[in-house]
Design an enzyme around this catalytic site. Sequence first.
Site: not given
Length: 325
Positions: A11, A35, A56, A77, A95
């Site tokens: 995505i 990662r 991150y 998330h 989403k």
Amino acid sequence: MKIGIIGAGWIADKMGVTLTGVNSPDYEKYAIAARDLDRAKAFAAQHGFKKAYGSYKELVDDPEVDLIYIATPHSHHFEHTKLALDAGKPCLVEKAFTANAREAEALLDLAHKKGIFITEAIWTRYMPLSLKIKEILDSGIIGEPRLLNASLCYYMEFKERILRPDLCGGALLDLGVYSLNFARMYFGSENIKEVHSNAVLGTTGMDMHDAISMVYGDGRIANIQASTLGLCPRLGMISGTRGYLTVDNINCPEKVTVYNDYKVVAEYFPPKEQVTGYEHQVFACKDAIDKGLLESPFMPHQETLDVMRQMDALRKEWGVVYPMD
């Protein structure tokens, strides 16, 4: 706007392709974090991102990043968005927004307290053709809308992210969320009198087939389905007293056909310059941030919360449980 992405999966890849296609100095492909540093470097090289990070934390601490797109699984998330918010970064969160409503409430409360923009990246909500459907309904050309049907199915029976509870598997958060949003966009969320549903669970306890019917106080009904066990035309249909309309692909509308008394009277398509459809949510983020808003009018925070609460209630009815519940 310098954009950073957390997660380098498929995505995120689609967002990279989208931003390349947009090709605007207003949206810079700035940083990618994975990662694994080698994976981040490969992503950056493929899509032309300026920086690659192997954690991150490094990305959210980069003072140049203006917006962070959270592109990890639903299950992560909350953790990754909180990391970004704690660093003061505006967020576009893929989403489903979180695993459950409790997590969603915590993130939105944190964003509000810090005065940071955040919105859910459910791309359907931001697309011009999706907005056109509302205009068509309001025009009265199909009369009074009375019945809505929407289905979204893909064959994903053996995909790891669908099977694993710890990744918030199942059809609902991955596909059903689109069907629910489709119904809420055009029939609203007020005056829902009854909700009836069925689900078929797989061997790992995740929902594989979902069927949901919402009955409104004024007599309208929205019937929606989602499935990981087969293919379907991904069709939406809204029936009225004078005609009806069909939507090819409810999560990324490709064509809207309007019928009056069973005759085609109009057809609508996405803008010719549209790249993938992902760009509209990024455009909306920049517009909202430039205006000093904390949410996007295309996907208000209350609507995100309400959808998460609705999905929590459905999962409770079906007995679908995630570790983070």
